[in-house]
Design an enzyme around this catalytic site. Structure first.
Site, PDB file in Angstrom:
ATOM      1  N   LYS A 111       0.829  -1.198   0.000  1.00  0.00           N
ATOM      2  CA  LYS A 111       0.000   0.000   0.000  1.00  0.00           C
ATOM      3  C   LYS A 111       0.869   1.255   0.000  1.00  0.00           C
ATOM      4  CE  LYS A 111      -4.434   1.511   1.806  1.00  0.00           C
ATOM      5  NZ  LYS A 111      -5.542   1.219   2.752  1.00  0.00           N
ATOM      6  N   LYS A 190      -7.055 -13.806 -11.603  1.00  0.00           N
ATOM      7  CA  LYS A 190      -7.447 -14.430 -10.351  1.00  0.00           C
ATOM      8  C   LYS A 190      -8.778 -13.860  -9.873  1.00  0.00           C
ATOM      9  CE  LYS A 190      -6.030 -14.978  -5.524  1.00  0.00           C
ATOM     10  NZ  LYS A 190      -5.022 -14.660  -4.496  1.00  0.00           N
ATOM     11  N   LYS A 193     -12.693  -9.988  -5.354  1.00  0.00           N
ATOM     12  CA  LYS A 193     -13.668  -8.896  -5.254  1.00  0.00           C
ATOM     13  C   LYS A 193     -13.063  -7.588  -5.769  1.00  0.00           C
ATOM     14  CE  LYS A 193     -15.799 -10.860  -1.073  1.00  0.00           C
ATOM     15  NZ  LYS A 193     -14.714 -11.719  -0.583  1.00  0.00           N
TER      16      LYS A 193
END
Length: 323
Positions: A111, A190, A193
């Site tokens: 991140k 892959k 969500k």
């Protein structure tokens, strides 16, 4: 063998969740002496900011897991936040956690590398995960390859605590989940969500069929032979097919002379049938939410008793409470 694993309630479960983890949780509950499976709602707070959504996701996750086959007679199924001892144990572990160790953990590092803001909760995520594991004297933790680092962190922290204060924690080992069941999404990447390419376990059959028919395929002509092993549609079909069905479909790929629409239709038929009984159980459970809350409440009580025992042992070891 005492097994523990958790799953975040960040949305409805998809085929990747089921074949990559949940199916193996169900198998392990029959093999383990004890099995603890929790819905990781505290971890989900790093991404979900809507209170109603988080609670609904948590209840849906409980219903889904029970419908798919987790049996409260065989496994302890509970919600992470119902065991406050874990949060207190997390603080004890934080006091022996080097900053550098957390800075190297991939979720935080990735991140930061993308220039995104990272909260302290994400930074300390591996320590809470360690507390989740250690609180139940778990010795076996089924995880995917991307989570192995967190088990290593857990072992490091438990080892440091044991070195400083005496033998307190059981050092767990990772049990790699079966990676042979590759689960691509509707775009061939892959299934995730975050990619928006999922096929949900409990999708309404009509909606699921439409999604399957929209799966991206190549533009090779109908009569051209195709390699089944490199085709993501065939990989999805193989999740549900019997060995005989899989081999027959593979031969059709190699011969050519068929359209992808035929494979999609066959996949939809198998998938709808595969989850039919679970879908029926889910409808029954969803109609009795109080019963579901009682089940996870009972599981929470069992988990609290064990976590309280481990927490007291850790408190006495480091001097927070007298021996």
């Amino acid at each position: 063998m005492r097994v523990l694993s958790g799953i975040q309630p960040t949305g409805r479960f998809h085929w990747g969740n089921y074949f990559g983890a949940i199916r193996q949780y169900i198998q392990l509950q029959d093999e383990a002496d004890d099995a603890f499976y929790f819905i990781a709602n505290l971890h989900a707070l790093t991404t979900i900011r809507d209170a109603q959504q988080l609670w609904q996701n948590t209840l849906d996750a409980a219903i889904d897991l029970l419908a798919l086959g987790l049996d409260p007679e065989k496994a302890t199924v509970f919600v992470q936040s119902d065991v406050p001892q874990v949060s207190e144990l997390c603080w004890l572990l934080m006091t022996v956690t080097p900053m550098g160790l957390l800075e190297r953990c991939h979720a935080y590092k990735d991140k930061k590398a993308k220039g995104l803001a990272a909260e302290a909760g994400l930074f300390a995520y591996p320590v809470l995960m360690a507390a989740d594991i250690l609180a139940y004297d778990s010795d076996t933790v089924p995880v995917g390859e991307d989570q192995v680092q967190h088990i290593e962190v857990c072992r490091d922290l438990a080892g440091s605590f044991n070195h400083l204060f005496g033998e307190t924690f059981v050092l767990p080992k990772a049990k790699l989940l079966d990676s042979s069941a590759k689960v691509p999404g509707t775009d061939g990447e892959k299934m995730s969500k975050s990619y928006g390419n999922t096929l949900e376990v409990f999708e309404e059959p009509a909606v699921l069929r439409k999604k399957i028919m929209r799966i991206v395929t190549d533009s090779r002509p109908v009569d051209q032979p195709k390699d089944p092993e490199s085709d993501h549609l065939f990989q999805l079909y193989s999740l549900f097919a019997s060995p005989e069905q899989r081999e027959e479909m593979a031969q059709r790929y190699r011969r050519g002379g068929f359209g992808y629409g035929e494979v999609k239709q066959a996949l939809a038929d198998l998938a709808v049938d595969y989850f039919a009984e679970a879908r029926q159980r889910r409808q029954q459970l969803a109609a009795r939410p109080k019963q579901v809350q009682e089940i996870i409440g009972d599981g929470g009580a069992v988990a609290r008793r064990k976590a309280a025992e481990v927490l007291l042992r850790a408190q006495q070891a480091c001097g927070v409470k007298p021996r």
